[in-house]
Structure formats: structure tokens, C-alpha cells
Scaffold this active site. Structure first.
Site, mmCIF file in Angstrom:
data_model
loop_
_atom_site.group_PDB
_atom_site.id
_atom_site.type_symbol
_atom_site.label_atom_id
_atom_site.label_comp_id
_atom_site.label_asym_id
_atom_site.label_seq_id
_atom_site.Cartn_x
_atom_site.Cartn_y
_atom_site.Cartn_z
ATOM 1 N N ASN A 292 0.832 -1.209 0.000
ATOM 2 C CA ASN A 292 0.000 0.000 0.000
ATOM 3 C C ASN A 292 0.864 1.256 0.000
ATOM 4 O O ASN A 292 1.963 1.280 0.576
ATOM 5 C CB ASN A 292 -1.008 0.006 1.158
ATOM 6 N N VAL A 293 0.351 2.267 -0.679
ATOM 7 C CA VAL A 293 1.055 3.544 -0.819
ATOM 8 C C VAL A 293 0.056 4.645 -0.482
ATOM 9 O O VAL A 293 -0.875 4.915 -1.256
ATOM 10 C CB VAL A 293 1.594 3.723 -2.261
ATOM 11 N N GLU A 294 0.233 5.235 0.704
ATOM 12 C CA GLU A 294 -0.726 6.238 1.166
ATOM 13 C C GLU A 294 -0.387 7.618 0.618
ATOM 14 O O GLU A 294 0.647 7.819 -0.022
ATOM 15 C CB GLU A 294 -0.770 6.214 2.703
ATOM 16 N N CYS B 6 -4.146 0.921 -2.444
ATOM 17 C CA CYS B 6 -4.064 -0.312 -1.667
ATOM 18 C C CYS B 6 -3.002 -1.238 -2.247
ATOM 19 O O CYS B 6 -2.602 -1.109 -3.417
ATOM 20 C CB CYS B 6 -5.402 -1.027 -1.663
ATOM 21 N N GLU C 259 -3.328 -4.220 -3.197
ATOM 22 C CA GLU C 259 -3.836 -5.004 -4.326
ATOM 23 C C GLU C 259 -3.785 -4.194 -5.627
ATOM 24 O O GLU C 259 -3.621 -4.763 -6.711
ATOM 25 C CB GLU C 259 -5.276 -5.462 -4.059
ATOM 26 N N CYS D 237 -10.328 -4.995 0.730
ATOM 27 C CA CYS D 237 -11.450 -4.049 0.790
ATOM 28 C C CYS D 237 -12.332 -4.228 -0.455
ATOM 29 O O CYS D 237 -11.947 -4.901 -1.419
ATOM 30 C CB CYS D 237 -10.937 -2.610 0.908
ATOM 31 N N CYS E 6 -10.824 -3.302 -3.797
ATOM 32 C CA CYS E 6 -9.771 -4.227 -4.237
ATOM 33 C C CYS E 6 -10.338 -5.564 -4.688
ATOM 34 O O CYS E 6 -9.752 -6.233 -5.529
ATOM 35 C CB CYS E 6 -8.737 -4.393 -3.136
HETATM 36 N N1 THU Z 1 -5.442 -1.399 2.586
HETATM 37 C C1 THU Z 1 -4.921 -2.174 1.583
HETATM 38 O O1 THU Z 1 -3.786 -1.960 1.143
HETATM 39 N N2 THU Z 1 -5.696 -3.159 1.068
HETATM 40 C C2 THU Z 1 -6.927 -3.491 1.516
HETATM 41 O O2 THU Z 1 -7.596 -4.334 0.930
HETATM 42 C C3 THU Z 1 -7.462 -2.857 2.734
HETATM 43 C C4 THU Z 1 -6.776 -1.584 3.123
HETATM 44 C C5 THU Z 1 -4.637 -0.307 3.116
HETATM 45 C C6 THU Z 1 -5.114 1.056 2.727
HETATM 46 C C7 THU Z 1 -4.538 1.912 3.845
HETATM 47 O O3 THU Z 1 -3.228 2.308 3.458
HETATM 48 C C8 THU Z 1 -4.447 0.977 5.027
HETATM 49 O O4 THU Z 1 -4.643 -0.327 4.525
HETATM 50 C C9 THU Z 1 -5.489 1.263 6.107
HETATM 51 O O5 THU Z 1 -6.767 1.304 5.571
#
Ligand code: THU
Length: 144
Positions: A53-55, A64, A66, A97, A100
């Protein structure tokens, strides 16, 4: 190496996928949520693709793990996804999520196997995203 779509989850090296997903959590960029996520997927060609994941400071723009995996799949030559493991920083599986699930559906469809953790039976994506909208719907529902 798998050169044909895998129909049984027993044929998948889940330990390897989990290990790659756990390694990918260490490359996550998650300074806002502090939830590191890593994903690893097996393609029909036997390639293992990964994502983290890259915020973003604009939180809604977060990518996310995925989504990052889908990019890696394209970058490594594409093909269908056969199996995917997604874990958080504690190394345990997390549920993809909703967005994804749709992203994974594009490349694996309802048949895609998803890790449910050690000792738990893998699940088909069709179980997590029933009655999905997919590429076939775009093809069949566009104006004549
Ligand atoms: N996140 C994912 O990378 N994949 C998911 O399916 C659920 C959520 C990440 C997004 C965010 O950076 C962190 O989890 C918290 O929500």
C-alpha cells in the site's frame, strides 16, 4: 512453475505467497494509518507479482496493496491471476477491501483463490464478491 490455470488450491504454494506478501509489507508507505499491507499473487504463467500500500496526504488517494499488485502484474507481462495472499504488518491475512475485490476480479474473476490464513481453506473471490460486474458486462451492455 504453473503454465495452466490452477483449479485446486492444494497445488498452490501458499507459504511462498504469504512469505512474499509479508516481505512486501516492509516496502509499504503507510505514514498515516500505520497499517502496512503486502500482497502477492500467482499468475497463470507462474510469475509471482507483489504489491504494497502507498498512502497519500490526501487520504482518499491512497493506493491499496492489491492495486499495486495489479500494476506489477501488468508490468511483468500480464495474464490472469490464479491465487492471491494479502497480509498486514503483523503477517496475518486481511480481507481485501471492496474496491480491491473489484480490482482483483478484473484479473482473476470469480475463480481466483484467496488466502484465508494457515490452516484455513482458501476462498474463491466469487464468494467474497458475488454477482460481480466484470469485463463481460461492459462488452455485452454497451449501446449497439
Ligand atoms: N489497505 C490495503 O492496502 N488493502 C486493503 O484491501 C485494505 C486496506 C490499506 C489502505 C490503507 O493504506 C491501510 O490499509 C489502512 O486502511
Amino acid at each position: 512453475m504453473y503454465c495452466v490455470p490452477v483449479t485446486s488450491p492444494d497445488a498452490i504454494d501458499w507459504d511462498e505467497l504469504r512469505a512474499r506478501a509479508r516481505a512486501a509489507t516492509r516496502r509499504a508507505y503507510a505514514p498515516y494509518s500505520h497499517v502496512r499491507v503486502g500482497a502477492a499473487g500467482l499468475s497463470e504463467h507462474g510469475t509471482i507479482v507483489e504489491g504494497s500500500n502507498v498512502e497519500n496526504a490526501s487520504l482518499g488517494l491512497t493506493l491499496c496493496a492489491e492495486c499495486s499488485l495489479a500494476s506489477d502484474l501488468a508490468r511483468q507481462g500480464g495474464g490472469r491471476l490464479v491465487a492471491v495472499a494479502v497480509v498486514a504488518g503483523d503477517g496475518e491475512p486481511i480481507a481485501p477491501c471492496g474496491r480491491c475485490r473489484q480490482v482483483l476480479y478484473e484479473f482473476g474473476g470469480a475463480e481466483l483463490w484467496l488466502d484465508a490464513g494457515e490452516g484455513a481453506a482458501p476462498r474463491r473471490l466469487g464468494e467474497l464478491l458475488p454477482h460481480a460486474f466484470g469485463p463481460g458486462d461492459v462488452e455485452s451492455r454497451r449501446d449497439a
